[in-house]
Design a protein around this motif. Sequence first.
Motif, short mmCIF file in Angstrom:
data_model
loop_
_atom_site.label_atom_id
_atom_site.label_comp_id
_atom_site.label_asym_id
_atom_site.label_seq_id
_atom_site.Cartn_x
_atom_site.Cartn_y
_atom_site.Cartn_z
N UNK A 9 0.78 -1.26 -0.22
CA UNK A 9 0.02 -0.08 0.11
C UNK A 9 0.96 1.32 0.18
N UNK A 10 2.11 1.29 0.90
CA UNK A 10 2.63 2.45 0.96
C UNK A 10 3.42 2.69 -0.58
N UNK A 11 3.95 1.56 -1.13
CA UNK A 11 4.61 1.63 -2.42
C UNK A 11 3.71 2.08 -3.44
N UNK A 12 2.43 2.34 -3.22
CA UNK A 12 1.60 2.90 -4.14
C UNK A 12 1.01 4.28 -4.03
N UNK A 13 1.59 4.88 -2.72
CA UNK A 13 1.19 5.93 -2.24
C UNK A 13 2.31 7.13 -2.37
N UNK A 14 2.22 8.18 -3.08
CA UNK A 14 3.11 9.34 -3.11
C UNK A 14 3.41 9.84 -1.51
N UNK A 15 4.66 10.32 -1.33
CA UNK A 15 4.95 10.81 -0.12
C UNK A 15 4.12 12.13 0.42
N UNK A 16 3.25 12.09 1.46
CA UNK A 16 2.59 13.32 1.71
C UNK A 16 3.50 14.43 2.10
N UNK A 17 3.15 15.58 1.73
CA UNK A 17 3.84 16.60 2.46
C UNK A 17 3.92 16.91 4.00
N UNK A 18 2.69 16.49 4.62
CA UNK A 18 2.56 16.42 5.96
C UNK A 18 3.15 15.21 6.65
N UNK A 19 4.33 15.26 7.43
CA UNK A 19 5.00 14.19 8.10
C UNK A 19 3.78 13.48 8.96
N UNK A 20 2.98 14.15 9.64
CA UNK A 20 2.06 13.49 10.28
C UNK A 20 1.21 12.45 9.44
N UNK A 21 0.69 12.88 8.42
CA UNK A 21 0.30 11.85 7.45
C UNK A 21 1.15 10.66 7.26
N UNK A 22 2.28 11.16 6.86
CA UNK A 22 3.38 9.94 6.64
C UNK A 22 3.36 8.92 7.72
N UNK A 23 3.40 9.39 9.03
CA UNK A 23 3.47 8.31 10.19
C UNK A 23 2.23 7.64 10.30
N UNK A 24 0.93 8.40 10.10
CA UNK A 24 -0.51 7.73 9.95
C UNK A 24 -0.49 6.62 9.00
N UNK A 25 -0.07 6.68 8.02
CA UNK A 25 -0.25 5.65 6.72
C UNK A 25 0.47 4.60 7.23
N UNK A 26 1.74 4.84 7.76
CA UNK A 26 2.68 3.68 8.08
C UNK A 26 1.92 2.80 9.36
N UNK A 27 1.39 3.57 10.37
CA UNK A 27 1.07 3.03 11.54
C UNK A 27 -0.50 2.16 11.14
N UNK A 28 -1.12 2.21 10.11
CA UNK A 28 -2.27 1.49 9.58
C UNK A 28 -1.90 0.61 8.31
N UNK A 29 -0.66 0.52 8.06
CA UNK A 29 -0.17 -0.29 6.85
C UNK A 29 -0.30 -1.85 7.21
N UNK A 30 -0.29 -2.79 6.23
CA UNK A 30 -0.19 -4.21 6.43
C UNK A 30 1.03 -4.72 7.19
N UNK A 31 2.12 -3.83 6.87
CA UNK A 31 3.33 -4.10 7.56
C UNK A 31 3.22 -3.97 9.28
N UNK A 32 2.37 -3.27 9.69
CA UNK A 32 2.21 -2.97 11.08
C UNK A 32 1.38 -4.28 11.61
N UNK A 33 0.81 -4.98 10.86
CA UNK A 33 -0.07 -6.03 11.40
C UNK A 33 0.52 -7.40 11.60
N UNK A 34 1.69 -7.68 11.04
CA UNK A 34 2.41 -8.70 11.38
C UNK A 34 3.31 -8.87 12.23
#
Length: 772
Positions: A427-452
Amino acid sequence: MDHIPQVTNPVHPPLQVPCLSYGPYQPSTETFEDYPTQRGWDIHLLKRGIFDQHSIEDTRAFLQDWLFFGLLHEVLGDDFIRESFLQWNPQRKRTMITTANLVPHLTTRFQQIRTNSVRSLDGKTQAIADLDRIDSALCTLSFFCNMAVADEGDDSISSPIQSQWPLSPAVDMSIRVLGPLVSSAVYLTGMFLKHSPTPSLTFPGGSLTRTRMRQAGWCPSDIAMVSEYMSAASLYYASSLRRSQLHPDHSNCSRQLCLATQLDTRTYQTAHSAHGCRCEHVIVPVSKLIPIIAKRGIPLITIAIAKSGDPILNISRYRKGQHYIAFSHVWSDGLGNLHQNSLPRCQILRLKALVDELSWSKGIWDDLNKCHLAKYWNRLQGCTVPFWLDTLCIPVGSEHQTFRSMAISLMYKTYVSAQHVLVLDSELQRTPIPKDMTEVFLRISISGWMRRLWTLQESVLGRRLQVKFEDGIVDLVTEYNLGNKLTADDHRKHKAHSGGAVEKFERLAGSPHSDCRSFYWKDRTLRFLIVEKRERRFLGVITTFTPLVRVDPAQEKIGNECSAILEAFVSSNYRSSLRKADEHLCLSGLLGWDTNCLQGVATDQRMKTLLSKRTFLPQGLLFIAGPRMPEKRWRWALQSFGNNGSEQLRARLVLRDSTPAKLCANGLIVQYPGFIMPSSDQPTNLDEFFVEAPLFEQYPPVVCKIRRHLARREEESTSDIPTAVRGESGTRPSVGLFFYSPVPIIAPNIPLGAIIVEMEEGSQEHASSELD
């Protein structure tokens, strides 16, 4: 809701909250809870969820007047101006709520309280009185937010007023977001002045955000996870996120587990980097891996390109101090291989591009300046820096099981020694880097990578996490550190508030800035407990840090280990692994425990084997919900590590209790406030009963309503004493009722954690029971 930032390209427009109240707010001359009586309402009926005392329009107007404007009045005092939070909307032709000036107003007010508290004794007395009044209002707000937490479609949460809460989702959300923001400010302002109940208060997110997430196709387990860890404001922020890749069907998923992304070994196939590609696999010879692993070494791979354009893989053994990259990925994304140590040619070329992008981003002169001569030589030879990837470096096949187990036991060393850990998530590799780093950390925290479960140790142990997005790689260390510093633009943003006070206020606990980054600082804290030594660096020179208070090294080691064990279990709550047997390997690999003791041990006995090797364990493990061990004197212990399918306690456990508890032959010795209930004094039904409990010596006894945790009620009969607290002969044993109480003040009607345990006969110290 104007004070909450917006994500990039949000799914929903900013929330419009109508003003329902009829006129100026007339504060109560007494307390916050006296206001309903002043307006002709019965507070006791309101607390029972009865809202039909007046018309529905008057009820909605009253609740907004009381819980929104009234709370702001309690906080701001004489500086409260109702019109500061109102704005005319010409399109809707009505007055709307605005919170654009909320943070500056709160900043000024709490700075004033703090200043008054140090000027004089009278000022301190007044400051404490002001904070007490705000505390009382927050307790009332928390009560109603918890009472009205349920919404249609979420039958896991029961509420007696599910169909009666009269406020619309928008108005309801505007009230909820005030709680965490004000609570954090009250606690920080008064932490050295008074005891406050605010750490134990909860303000659930309500129905609006959950409904939005469900409609957007979020997995129920993702919704449950963010609802547990995020404030209402952060949930509102997250619910507007436009996600680039969501699984089409989560209908079979539960609140605890996502089944849509589970790997099926019968049908699993290694993916190519491009759809329709049929290129051949490039194989890593197992014969080159085994000699390195046999000597407990780490095999590393470099990729060079032949004149023909084909990739050439070179395998070498890690040398101490050598720079290399360790990959962290989710097998269900397709980068695994169940049959051999190989990947398609296209994936090998993609790995080379990723390694080059990360390792060569600084340029050739940076390599020379830092004396990275090996890296510089590899660059000249057109070869990548070394990297480690489990698919290529851990032997596959039953004939290599011994060396596979050895390689897995070396994963702790592998990730601790890596210079960078590069995270790959589809999912993250299909997402451009957001300008706001808070959104960057949010996207990482709900990614599939965080569920394994396997990626937990990779995230914690990695020295420097790098996350791949569609258009670049994000260095989490750099971005996290920058996010906690106030820039020149921040200081200029609100010149009236010197020192960046407004910006600091916006980053309090419960804000999107804080909540979205929480997973990262928790992982870094856990890494410190497991890996880091107590040291400081200045211009590259290591100096020993000497604490002001001398700590016994042995006690400090025990405390750190117990803290690490507890945080590991907490962090694994929403993570899962394909195989049950992997759970114990993940726990051991994360904490650096020896796995040799697990050889030949049945899966259902592995957790007991691991825990029995410890002399001390954190007593807070008792308050983590999940299946317990069936053996006598071990029924306090969790049976599994990771997502165990159990709902966690809804009571807020303010500070995770990592107090060392000694493991002995009779069970686990813990220390909590509580009392013993002999069989003759036990209630007939332990699912719900009342007790009068003296929880603290300096306070009078309080009446507590004890209610069995939802997950346990579903598993056991509600009409009889549960089997877990029966004696071996079928008679009732004495049971202990213990309370989780890390704060010295308890607010009325606020849930606390509690457990019921079977007591050893003739003893009041040794507890051995299943968690209730």
